[in-house]
Design a protein around this motif. Sequence first.
Motif, PDB file in Angstrom:
ATOM      1  N   TYR A  51       0.840  -1.196   0.000  1.00 45.14           N
ATOM      2  CA  TYR A  51       0.000   0.000   0.000  1.00 45.14           C
ATOM      3  C   TYR A  51       0.874   1.245   0.000  1.00 45.14           C
ATOM      4  O   TYR A  51       1.791   1.374   0.807  1.00 45.14           O
ATOM      5  N   THR A  52       0.581   2.148  -0.923  1.00 38.84           N
ATOM      6  CA  THR A  52       1.257   3.437  -0.961  1.00 38.84           C
ATOM      7  C   THR A  52       0.538   4.411  -0.027  1.00 38.84           C
ATOM      8  O   THR A  52      -0.582   4.136   0.438  1.00 38.84           O
ATOM      9  N   LEU A  53       1.158   5.539   0.215  1.00 34.20           N
ATOM     10  CA  LEU A  53       0.513   6.564   1.024  1.00 34.20           C
ATOM     11  C   LEU A  53      -0.800   7.002   0.387  1.00 34.20           C
ATOM     12  O   LEU A  53      -1.810   7.192   1.073  1.00 34.20           O
ATOM     13  N   ASP A  61      -4.095  -5.154   5.292  1.00 41.85           N
ATOM     14  CA  ASP A  61      -3.803  -6.567   5.058  1.00 41.85           C
ATOM     15  C   ASP A  61      -2.556  -6.784   4.218  1.00 41.85           C
ATOM     16  O   ASP A  61      -2.307  -7.900   3.750  1.00 41.85           O
ATOM     17  N   GLY A  62      -1.765  -5.746   4.007  1.00 40.84           N
ATOM     18  CA  GLY A  62      -0.550  -5.864   3.203  1.00 40.84           C
ATOM     19  C   GLY A  62       0.602  -5.112   3.815  1.00 40.84           C
ATOM     20  O   GLY A  62       0.555  -4.699   4.975  1.00 40.84           O
ATOM     21  N   TYR A  63       1.642  -4.901   3.025  1.00 35.27           N
ATOM     22  CA  TYR A  63       2.859  -4.247   3.485  1.00 35.27           C
ATOM     23  C   TYR A  63       2.941  -2.817   2.957  1.00 35.27           C
ATOM     24  O   TYR A  63       2.200  -2.416   2.061  1.00 35.27           O
ATOM     25  N   SER A  64       3.897  -2.077   3.493  1.00 34.32           N
ATOM     26  CA  SER A  64       4.159  -0.731   2.992  1.00 34.32           C
ATOM     27  C   SER A  64       4.923  -0.805   1.673  1.00 34.32           C
ATOM     28  O   SER A  64       5.831  -1.631   1.505  1.00 34.32           O
ATOM     29  N   SER A  65       4.586   0.076   0.753  1.00 35.57           N
ATOM     30  CA  SER A  65       5.304   0.138  -0.525  1.00 35.57           C
ATOM     31  C   SER A  65       6.727   0.647  -0.345  1.00 35.57           C
ATOM     32  O   SER A  65       7.541   0.548  -1.270  1.00 35.57           O
ATOM     33  N   GLU A  66       7.040   1.186   0.842  1.00 37.14           N
ATOM     34  CA  GLU A  66       8.381   1.713   1.113  1.00 37.14           C
ATOM     35  C   GLU A  66       9.331   0.643   1.639  1.00 37.14           C
ATOM     36  O   GLU A  66      10.527   0.908   1.825  1.00 37.14           O
ATOM     37  N   SER A  93      -4.686  13.231  12.470  1.00 36.71           N
ATOM     38  CA  SER A  93      -5.417  12.305  13.348  1.00 36.71           C
ATOM     39  C   SER A  93      -5.507  10.911  12.746  1.00 36.71           C
ATOM     40  O   SER A  93      -6.442  10.169  13.021  1.00 36.71           O
ATOM     41  N   SER A  94      -4.513  10.546  11.949  1.00 34.22           N
ATOM     42  CA  SER A  94      -4.575   9.284  11.201  1.00 34.22           C
ATOM     43  C   SER A  94      -3.336   8.427  11.415  1.00 34.22           C
ATOM     44  O   SER A  94      -2.205   8.911  11.314  1.00 34.22           O
ATOM     45  N   VAL A  95      -3.569   7.144  11.683  1.00 37.02           N
ATOM     46  CA  VAL A  95      -2.510   6.146  11.810  1.00 37.02           C
ATOM     47  C   VAL A  95      -2.825   4.988  10.877  1.00 37.02           C
ATOM     48  O   VAL A  95      -3.987   4.585  10.754  1.00 37.02           O
ATOM     49  N   ALA A  96      -1.810   4.454  10.221  1.00 37.11           N
ATOM     50  CA  ALA A  96      -1.967   3.238   9.421  1.00 37.11           C
ATOM     51  C   ALA A  96      -1.070   2.159  10.005  1.00 37.11           C
ATOM     52  O   ALA A  96       0.121   2.389  10.225  1.00 37.11           O
ATOM     53  N   MET A  97      -1.642   0.998  10.287  1.00 35.34           N
ATOM     54  CA  MET A  97      -0.912  -0.140  10.854  1.00 35.34           C
ATOM     55  C   MET A  97      -0.828  -1.243   9.794  1.00 35.34           C
ATOM     56  O   MET A  97      -1.856  -1.645   9.226  1.00 35.34           O
ATOM     57  N   PHE A  98       0.381  -1.720   9.541  1.00 32.92           N
ATOM     58  CA  PHE A  98       0.557  -2.805   8.578  1.00 32.92           C
ATOM     59  C   PHE A  98       0.433  -4.129   9.339  1.00 32.92           C
ATOM     60  O   PHE A  98       1.418  -4.737   9.767  1.00 32.92           O
ATOM     61  N   ALA A  99      -0.825  -4.549   9.510  1.00 36.22           N
ATOM     62  CA  ALA A  99      -1.142  -5.676  10.390  1.00 36.22           C
ATOM     63  C   ALA A  99      -0.509  -6.979   9.925  1.00 36.22           C
ATOM     64  O   ALA A  99      -0.131  -7.826  10.746  1.00 36.22           O
ATOM     65  N   LYS A 100      -0.386  -7.161   8.631  1.00 37.50           N
ATOM     66  CA  LYS A 100       0.231  -8.394   8.127  1.00 37.50           C
ATOM     67  C   LYS A 100       1.682  -8.480   8.570  1.00 37.50           C
ATOM     68  O   LYS A 100       2.155  -9.548   8.985  1.00 37.50           O
ATOM     69  N   ARG A 101       2.394  -7.357   8.509  1.00 38.81           N
ATOM     70  CA  ARG A 101       3.792  -7.337   8.935  1.00 38.81           C
ATOM     71  C   ARG A 101       3.907  -7.578  10.434  1.00 38.81           C
ATOM     72  O   ARG A 101       4.788  -8.313  10.893  1.00 38.81           O
TER      73      ARG A 101
END
Length: 263
Positions: free
Chosen positions: A112-114, A142-147, A162-170
């Motif tokens: 996932y990209t930003l 459900d995936g990884y960071s594109s970085e 006010s936003s957080v993204a968690m890469f749960a699969k990682r």
Amino acid sequence: MSYTFKYTVMLYLIISIATLLTGCNKIGDEDPKITSGKNIRDAKRPIGASAREILSSSLFESIEVELQYMKGFEPTPELVDNIKLFLEELINKPGGIKVFLSSIEPLKKATYTLQDIREIEDTHRNAYNAGKKLGVYILFLDGYSSEDNNNSTTFALVHRNSSVAMFAKRIRERSDRIGHPPRSLLENTVARHELGHLMGLVNVGSGMQHTHEDPNHAGHCDSRDCLMFWAVESGSIFNLVQEGRIPTLDVNCRKDLKANGGI
């Protein structure tokens, strides 16, 4: 700009353990004029812009934290209670703190990209500012960071006020096995670290009462024992596993939050 919580596998530790790292990547700020069908303008500001709003009761008397997950990647049950307890110790919200879960269908993307993350949020987020209530959004992907690359992989990032993204699969890959912390422990540590950034730590919306920003890692504390330190090193991982301990904010970080309206 975004702040990321990263996990780097060091070559000389590759067989036994890995090193949990947190670093910063600079990404161009979003055009504040961009909107969607929802009124999300207040949720599209830079990181740290809502620090005082989150901490104090001057504008918002209550807070609502939405944990939204892609089905199959829900957070651990402990996270809901622990986020509430964490915030109750730090923020001034006489109207209360509510943490709730919601779910969306997985997109089944490898990375996932930003821009991907922001589009998902704009489509599905429910927790927005309304009256005296402030909304915070944490998305579990459900995936990884594109970085990600061969040397560094990302657990989470903050990308708006006010936003957080968690890469749960990682997170699931790097927990609940020998040499790695339990998933709930890793998940809670990462989530608290990112919420610290939303509250303006370090020197990102909550001014420093004493100089303690790591000169080599902007936005992070120079204390190795602090939740906001840029890296939780390999020895610390063993301590976390053995003691079941989430790192805490050091005295300087707590002073910054209190001075900006916290408790």
